[in-house]
Design a protein around this motif. Structure first.
Motif, PDB file in Angstrom:
ATOM      1  N   ILE A  63      39.626 -28.784  23.439  1.00 10.23           N
ATOM      2  CA  ILE A  63      38.555 -29.322  22.594  1.00 10.23           C
ATOM      3  C   ILE A  63      38.097 -28.224  21.638  1.00 10.23           C
ATOM      4  CG2 ILE A  63      36.217 -30.269  22.572  1.00 10.23           C
ATOM      5  CD1 ILE A  63      36.743 -31.443  25.308  1.00 10.23           C
ATOM      6  N   THR A  64      38.025 -28.556  20.367  1.00  9.81           N
ATOM      7  CA  THR A  64      37.564 -27.616  19.345  1.00  9.81           C
ATOM      8  C   THR A  64      36.184 -28.050  18.863  1.00  9.81           C
ATOM      9  OG1 THR A  64      38.675 -28.879  17.592  1.00  9.81           O
ATOM     10  CG2 THR A  64      39.914 -27.090  18.625  1.00  9.81           C
ATOM     11  N   MET A  65      35.290 -27.086  18.748  1.00  6.65           N
ATOM     12  CA  MET A  65      33.936 -27.347  18.255  1.00  6.65           C
ATOM     13  C   MET A  65      33.306 -26.011  17.899  1.00  6.65           C
ATOM     14  SD  MET A  65      31.764 -28.035  21.720  1.00  6.65           S
ATOM     15  CE  MET A  65      31.697 -26.770  23.004  1.00  6.65           C
ATOM     16  N   ASN A  66      32.157 -26.075  17.269  1.00  2.09           N
ATOM     17  CA  ASN A  66      31.442 -24.866  16.889  1.00  2.09           C
ATOM     18  C   ASN A  66      30.526 -24.444  18.040  1.00  2.09           C
ATOM     19  OD1 ASN A  66      30.561 -22.723  15.395  1.00  2.09           O
ATOM     20  ND2 ASN A  66      29.428 -23.909  13.881  1.00  2.09           N
ATOM     21  N   GLY A  67      31.149 -24.078  19.128  1.00  2.00           N
ATOM     22  CA  GLY A  67      30.434 -23.684  20.325  1.00  2.00           C
ATOM     23  C   GLY A  67      31.439 -23.380  21.417  1.00  2.00           C
ATOM     24  N   GLU A  68      30.977 -23.158  22.607  1.00  2.00           N
ATOM     25  CA  GLU A  68      31.866 -22.844  23.724  1.00  2.00           C
ATOM     26  C   GLU A  68      31.331 -23.461  25.004  1.00  2.00           C
ATOM     27  OE1 GLU A  68      29.974 -18.416  24.686  1.00  2.00           O
ATOM     28  OE2 GLU A  68      31.986 -18.609  23.828  1.00  2.00           O
ATOM     29  N   PHE A  69      32.265 -23.718  25.923  1.00  6.34           N
ATOM     30  CA  PHE A  69      31.908 -24.297  27.206  1.00  6.34           C
ATOM     31  C   PHE A  69      31.553 -23.197  28.205  1.00  6.34           C
ATOM     32  CE2 PHE A  69      34.927 -27.912  26.014  1.00  6.34           C
ATOM     33  CZ  PHE A  69      33.881 -28.703  25.552  1.00  6.34           C
ATOM     34  N   GLU A  70      30.601 -23.509  29.054  1.00  9.52           N
ATOM     35  CA  GLU A  70      30.263 -22.652  30.181  1.00  9.52           C
ATOM     36  C   GLU A  70      30.312 -23.508  31.438  1.00  9.52           C
ATOM     37  OE1 GLU A  70      26.414 -21.129  29.243  1.00  9.52           O
ATOM     38  OE2 GLU A  70      27.198 -19.578  27.881  1.00  9.52           O
ATOM     39  N   TYR A  71      30.810 -22.908  32.537  1.00 12.96           N
ATOM     40  CA  TYR A  71      31.012 -23.662  33.765  1.00 12.96           C
ATOM     41  C   TYR A  71      30.267 -23.019  34.930  1.00 12.96           C
ATOM     42  CZ  TYR A  71      34.851 -26.095  31.400  1.00 12.96           C
ATOM     43  OH  TYR A  71      35.599 -26.847  30.541  1.00 12.96           O
ATOM     44  N   ASN A  72      29.763 -23.876  35.806  1.00 12.18           N
ATOM     45  CA  ASN A  72      29.185 -23.442  37.060  1.00 12.18           C
ATOM     46  C   ASN A  72      30.334 -23.194  38.043  1.00 12.18           C
ATOM     47  OD1 ASN A  72      28.166 -23.761  39.871  1.00 12.18           O
ATOM     48  ND2 ASN A  72      26.208 -24.066  38.855  1.00 12.18           N
ATOM     49  N   THR A  73      30.481 -21.960  38.499  1.00 10.26           N
ATOM     50  CA  THR A  73      31.634 -21.586  39.315  1.00 10.26           C
ATOM     51  C   THR A  73      31.691 -22.365  40.619  1.00 10.26           C
ATOM     52  OG1 THR A  73      31.514 -19.350  38.387  1.00 10.26           O
ATOM     53  CG2 THR A  73      32.838 -19.647  40.375  1.00 10.26           C
ATOM     54  N   VAL A  74      30.557 -22.593  41.248  1.00 12.34           N
ATOM     55  CA  VAL A  74      30.530 -23.299  42.529  1.00 12.34           C
ATOM     56  C   VAL A  74      31.010 -24.736  42.358  1.00 12.34           C
ATOM     57  CG1 VAL A  74      29.068 -24.101  44.419  1.00 12.34           C
ATOM     58  CG2 VAL A  74      28.703 -21.819  43.427  1.00 12.34           C
ATOM     59  N   VAL A  75      30.507 -25.417  41.342  1.00 17.47           N
ATOM     60  CA  VAL A  75      30.890 -26.814  41.118  1.00 17.47           C
ATOM     61  C   VAL A  75      32.356 -26.909  40.721  1.00 17.47           C
ATOM     62  CG1 VAL A  75      30.361 -28.914  39.831  1.00 17.47           C
ATOM     63  CG2 VAL A  75      28.520 -27.352  40.461  1.00 17.47           C
ATOM     64  N   VAL A  76      32.844 -25.951  39.944  1.00 16.57           N
ATOM     65  CA  VAL A  76      34.267 -25.926  39.599  1.00 16.57           C
ATOM     66  C   VAL A  76      35.115 -25.784  40.857  1.00 16.57           C
ATOM     67  CG1 VAL A  76      36.075 -24.575  38.470  1.00 16.57           C
ATOM     68  CG2 VAL A  76      33.969 -25.089  37.252  1.00 16.57           C
TER      69      VAL A  76
END
Length: 291
Positions: free
Chosen positions: A134-147
């Motif tokens: 996915i391309t956008m003017n931003g970035e994804f952040e993930y919760n390590t525990v939920v991942v």
């Protein structure tokens, strides 16, 4: 600044459609894997390959149908075609490795654990690689525990699916297994999406109040989904024309054995060994030498 994430822009339409595709791919893959157990060795690889492609395509299609409802209100989204189709290849290859392990080794604990782990990691890799496309003017952040939870769900679901593929026989049992697999794959997807947050870049944050233009995710993803969906439909046609795949047992195993009629009684005659032995003895009869 964090973006506003909406994973259900179309309400329940995308989750239900995604679940149906996951069940369809799972059902086809499970039946093809079960079919490989009951076929000659020369055709086993072909059935396993068809099963791996069906499951991989079904999971990938499920993911991106669900992503049609995913939006970030402040920025438009795009999709890198190369990374998007690479996630499809990863899903098919890694699911194929797991299926071939179980298909040739059987439902042994070691084969199930190894194949299920590889397949589950393939499903999780497909999901997060697809998100990376996915391309956008931003970035994804993930919760390590939920991942981590989403990866565990994928591995457990894949192991259970592989066990069902070689252990569950019959149409209704396989249908139930495919429904469980669809629920597990969908659960893994939305668990992974729950771990997600979006951090907007400076330019996007400053323009957030102006709204975001661009094409909708549905219009971007629909053309890419045509090929895998068409494949699943064709694979479904192939499966439906093979009763052994659908019912799980060959016709000769489902039919009751026919009674073999007893042979007709034929009168037995004494075996004649020679003319002399067959002639009855006549006492008092004269021989030609007595004449």
């Amino acid at each position: 600044m964090h973006g506003t994430v909406d994973g259900f822009s179309y309400g329940l339409v995308t989750p239900v459609a995604a679940f149906i595709m996951a069940c369809l791919g799972g059902a086809l893959g499970l039946r093809c894997t079960a079919r490989s157990v009951r076929t000659e060795r020369s055709f086993k690889a072909a059935w396993l390959a068809l099963g791996a492609t069906s499951i991989g395509s079904g999971i990938w299609t499920m993911h991106f149908i669900a992503m049609m409802g995913f939006t970030v209100h402040e920025v438009p989204l795009g999709y890198d075609r190369g990374i998007t189709f690479a996630s499809l290849a990863v899903a098919i290859v890694m699911v194929g490795i797991g299926i071939f392990i179980v298909g040739y080794r059987g439902a042994t604990p070691m084969a199930l654990v190894t194949g299920g782990t590889v397949t589950g990691l393939g499903v999780a890799t497909m999901h997060y690689l697809g998100m990376a496309g996915i391309t956008m003017n931003g970035e994804f952040e993930y919760n390590t525990v939920v991942v981590s939870v989403s990866v565990v769900i994928a591995v457990v679901a894949a192991t259970a699916a592989l066990w069902a593929a070689v252990s569950v026989h019959g149409f209704l049992a396989s249908l139930g297994a495919s429904l469980v697999m669809g629920i597990a794959v969908s659960g893994m997807h939305y668990t992974g999406m729950a771990a997600l947050s979006v951090r907007l870049h400076g330019a996007a944050a400053s323009a957030a109040t102006a709204g975001a233009g661009g094409e909708s995710p549905a219009s971007l993803l629909a053309p890419m989904l045509i090929g895998p969906v068409a494949f699943l439909i064709l694979a479904g046609v192939v499966v439906m024309f093979d009763p052994l795949v659908v019912m799980g047992k060959p016709d000769w195993e489902r039919r009751p054995p026919r009674a073999i009629p007893a042979p007709r009684h034929r009168p037995s005659f004494p075996e004649r060994t020679s003319w002399a032995a067959s002639e009855p003895s006549r006492e008092g009869s004269a021989s030609p030498h007595d004449w």
